[in-house]
Design a protein around this motif. Structure first.
Motif, PDB file in Angstrom:
ATOM      1  N   ARG A  96      33.800  34.918  48.524  1.00 23.55           N
ATOM      2  CA  ARG A  96      34.457  33.727  48.011  1.00 23.55           C
ATOM      3  C   ARG A  96      35.923  33.735  48.434  1.00 23.55           C
ATOM      4  N   GLU A  97      36.430  32.582  48.802  1.00 25.21           N
ATOM      5  CA  GLU A  97      37.828  32.485  49.199  1.00 25.21           C
ATOM      6  C   GLU A  97      38.503  31.315  48.491  1.00 25.21           C
ATOM      7  N   GLY A  98      39.773  31.505  48.223  1.00 26.22           N
ATOM      8  CA  GLY A  98      40.548  30.442  47.621  1.00 26.22           C
ATOM      9  C   GLY A  98      40.907  29.397  48.659  1.00 26.22           C
ATOM     10  N   VAL A  99      40.818  28.152  48.260  1.00 22.86           N
ATOM     11  CA  VAL A  99      41.100  27.040  49.166  1.00 22.86           C
ATOM     12  C   VAL A  99      42.427  26.371  48.814  1.00 22.86           C
ATOM     13  N   LEU A 125      46.214  31.562  44.068  1.00 23.39           N
ATOM     14  CA  LEU A 125      44.758  31.599  44.063  1.00 23.39           C
ATOM     15  C   LEU A 125      44.197  32.993  43.789  1.00 23.39           C
ATOM     16  N   GLU A 126      45.012  33.999  44.013  1.00 20.75           N
ATOM     17  CA  GLU A 126      44.533  35.356  43.819  1.00 20.75           C
ATOM     18  C   GLU A 126      45.327  36.048  42.711  1.00 20.75           C
ATOM     19  N   PRO A 127      44.662  36.889  41.948  1.00 20.62           N
ATOM     20  CA  PRO A 127      43.235  37.150  42.035  1.00 20.62           C
ATOM     21  C   PRO A 127      42.417  36.017  41.414  1.00 20.62           C
ATOM     22  N   PHE A 169      41.030  33.173  36.999  1.00 15.97           N
ATOM     23  CA  PHE A 169      40.454  31.878  36.618  1.00 15.97           C
ATOM     24  C   PHE A 169      39.239  32.155  35.731  1.00 15.97           C
ATOM     25  N   GLY A 170      39.343  31.798  34.474  1.00 13.84           N
ATOM     26  CA  GLY A 170      38.314  32.183  33.516  1.00 13.84           C
ATOM     27  C   GLY A 170      37.168  31.206  33.369  1.00 13.84           C
TER      28      GLY A 170
END
Length: 128
Positions: free
Chosen positions: A45-48, A109-111, A115-116
């Motif tokens: 998965r990667e942050g966009v 975006l990381e980590p 994001f819960g």
């Protein structure tokens, strides 16, 4: 209960555009940072992109800079991801996610584990 629902995915030709929507409920959108993430088959998965709780600050992965644009409409409790000049490499399941925001802070975006709350995802396929 926090809930996020993505929509707007589909099949598009290379060079085309799509707009993804992330409808949120169960919380006040203006208190949260919203991020878009994607996961392609066999890849991590990667942050966009993400947008700060105030909406004034955004962040993008290098791979989508200049092609994607994130925005939010707090009145509609919806965050959008406008995707243009789509490439085959953009093919993935796209997810939106939320984390508590801090005033005047940039979004990161990381980590991604910060994001819960996550939506169920929407498939984007770029193919001729």
């Amino acid at each position: 209960q926090l809930q996020l629902v993505e929509s707007g995915g589909g099949l598009v030709q290379p060079g085309g555009s799509l707009r993804l929507s992330c409808a949120v409920s169960g919380f006040t959108l203006g208190d949260y940072v919203i991020g878009w993430f994607r996961q392609a088959p066999g890849k991590e998965r990667e942050g966009v992109s993400c947008i700060s709780s105030s909406g004034g600050r955004t962040n993008y992965a290098d791979s989508v800079k200049g092609r994607f644009a994130i925005s939010r409409d707090n009145a509609k409790s919806t965050v959008y991801l406008q995707m243009s000049s789509l490439e085959a490499e953009d093919t993935a399941v796209y997810y939106c996610a939320a984390k508590i925001g801090r005033p005047f802070s940039v979004c990161v975006l990381e980590p991604s584990t910060d994001f819960g709350s996550w939506g169920q995802g929407t498939q984007v396929t770029v193919s001729s």
